[in-house]
Design a protein around this motif. Structure first.
Motif, PDB file in Angstrom:
ATOM      1  N   GLN A  87       0.839  -1.208   0.000  1.00  0.00           N
ATOM      2  CA  GLN A  87       0.000   0.000   0.000  1.00  0.00           C
ATOM      3  C   GLN A  87       0.872   1.257   0.000  1.00  0.00           C
ATOM      4  O   GLN A  87       0.570   2.242  -0.688  1.00  0.00           O
ATOM      5  CB  GLN A  87      -0.928  -0.014   1.229  1.00  0.00           C
ATOM      6  CG  GLN A  87      -2.070  -1.010   1.070  1.00  0.00           C
ATOM      7  CD  GLN A  87      -2.825  -1.271   2.361  1.00  0.00           C
ATOM      8  OE1 GLN A  87      -2.236  -1.348   3.436  1.00  0.00           O
ATOM      9  NE2 GLN A  87      -4.134  -1.403   2.268  1.00  0.00           N
ATOM     10  N   LEU A 118      -7.080  -4.186  -0.882  1.00  0.00           N
ATOM     11  CA  LEU A 118      -8.358  -3.765  -1.457  1.00  0.00           C
ATOM     12  C   LEU A 118      -8.427  -2.259  -1.647  1.00  0.00           C
ATOM     13  O   LEU A 118      -9.298  -1.765  -2.363  1.00  0.00           O
ATOM     14  CB  LEU A 118      -9.516  -4.215  -0.550  1.00  0.00           C
ATOM     15  CG  LEU A 118      -9.676  -5.727  -0.383  1.00  0.00           C
ATOM     16  CD1 LEU A 118     -10.797  -6.036   0.609  1.00  0.00           C
ATOM     17  CD2 LEU A 118      -9.958  -6.390  -1.727  1.00  0.00           C
ATOM     18  N   SER A 119      -7.542  -1.517  -0.983  1.00  0.00           N
ATOM     19  CA  SER A 119      -7.527  -0.055  -1.127  1.00  0.00           C
ATOM     20  C   SER A 119      -6.125   0.434  -0.798  1.00  0.00           C
ATOM     21  O   SER A 119      -5.337  -0.295  -0.181  1.00  0.00           O
ATOM     22  CB  SER A 119      -8.528   0.586  -0.160  1.00  0.00           C
ATOM     23  OG  SER A 119      -8.012   0.521   1.156  1.00  0.00           O
ATOM     24  N   HIS A 121      -5.346   2.583   1.416  1.00  0.00           N
ATOM     25  CA  HIS A 121      -5.342   2.716   2.874  1.00  0.00           C
ATOM     26  C   HIS A 121      -4.665   4.014   3.351  1.00  0.00           C
ATOM     27  O   HIS A 121      -5.230   4.748   4.151  1.00  0.00           O
ATOM     28  CB  HIS A 121      -4.679   1.526   3.553  1.00  0.00           C
ATOM     29  CG  HIS A 121      -4.665   1.623   5.053  1.00  0.00           C
ATOM     30  ND1 HIS A 121      -5.804   1.487   5.814  1.00  0.00           N
ATOM     31  CD2 HIS A 121      -3.651   1.881   5.933  1.00  0.00           C
ATOM     32  CE1 HIS A 121      -5.495   1.641   7.097  1.00  0.00           C
ATOM     33  NE2 HIS A 121      -4.195   1.889   7.192  1.00  0.00           N
ATOM     34  N   GLN A 124      -2.767   9.399  -0.249  1.00  0.00           N
ATOM     35  CA  GLN A 124      -2.002   9.417  -1.500  1.00  0.00           C
ATOM     36  C   GLN A 124      -1.030  10.596  -1.500  1.00  0.00           C
ATOM     37  O   GLN A 124      -1.389  11.698  -1.111  1.00  0.00           O
ATOM     38  CB  GLN A 124      -2.962   9.573  -2.685  1.00  0.00           C
ATOM     39  CG  GLN A 124      -3.907   8.408  -2.880  1.00  0.00           C
ATOM     40  CD  GLN A 124      -3.295   7.288  -3.709  1.00  0.00           C
ATOM     41  OE1 GLN A 124      -2.130   7.343  -4.089  1.00  0.00           O
ATOM     42  NE2 GLN A 124      -4.074   6.272  -3.984  1.00  0.00           N
TER      43      GLN A 124
END
Ligand code: FES
Length: 238
Positions: A87, A118-119, A121, A124
């Motif tokens: 991530q 899935l993401s 998290h 960004q």
């Protein structure tokens, strides 16, 4: 002389001098990795290959296998750590998978699926990075570079050109190109270089081709990376 370690309770033979990663891959056991390629010296930069040894996390690609060693890899705790690392790799750059030509055949994306990401998290970073389309045959999208230095090692150790290097430190680290203008088109890079083949993301891409493989027929559409493996580890492979 062959010796043995235990990987998730399974005895794995190895020869002295091999790393945990070497032993696992030779036994057909997948440990996720991005900066590792058996053709080049271990680099230990991506940390995705973390395994547990004696209660500590170590990188499988740089840790020597030892006789009687007990290694944990496929545990929820370790997968969770790897997931966080992946991530972080995603948020550090600009990885727009649905629009990327490498999508479906990208090692970074496939490892993200493998660790259950899935993401993103984390927040960004949205860094401002250029795209270099100056070369007639290849382009570099620095937004997708994860600083694995595989292109650096391939260009230096296989192509004997030293086209690439990493400059800066910490968050300012970035890939640079050895040419008068700093552009790929002014460098000695050629489409036939091994460095053109080893990128585990969509950072170094051939021109004049686009989205050739339909969804459903891409490399990791067939099977997960734990089954397909890293085909870029083979010369000429993609
Ligand atoms: Fe081991 Fe990157 S594959 S640190």
């Amino acid at each position: 002389m062959s010796t043995t370690l235990s990987l998730d309770g399974r005895p794995i033979p190895f020869t002295p001098g091999q790393t945990i990663m070497d032993a696992a891959l030779a036994a057909g056991i997948y440990i996720p990795h991005l900066c590792h390629n058996p053709d080049y010296a271990p680099h230990g930069s991506c940390r995705v290959c973390m395994v547990g040894v004696g209660g500590r996390l170590v990188s499988a690609c740089t840790t020597a296998a030892l006789d009687g060693m007990t290694v944990e890899s496929n545990t929820e705790t370790i997968q969770s750590t790897r997931r966080s690392i992946v991530q972080m790799l995603f948020v550090e750059g600009n990885h727009v998978c649905p629009a990327c030509e490498r999508s479906g055949s990208c090692q970074l994306q496939a490892v993200a699926y493998y660790v259950g990401m899935l993401s993103p998290h984390f927040p960004q970073f949205f860094p401002q990075r250029p795209v270099d389309a100056s070369h007639p045959d290849f382009m570099i999208d620095f937004n997708r570079c994860i600083l694995c230095e595989l292109c650096v090692r391939a260009s230096r150790d296989h192509d004997h050109k030293r086209v690439f290097a990493v400059s800066g430190r910490g968050l300012a680290s970035h890939l640079v190109i050895d040419s008068p203008s700093g552009l790929l088109g002014d460098s000695h890079f050629a489409a036939s270089d091994r460095a053109a083949q080893v990128c585990p993301t969509g950072a170094i891409l051939p021109k004049h081709r686009g989205y050739e493989q339909p969804i459903g027929q891409r490399l990791y559409d067939q099977a997960p990376i734990s089954v397909v493996g890293d085909l870029r580890a083979q010369p000429g492979g993609e």
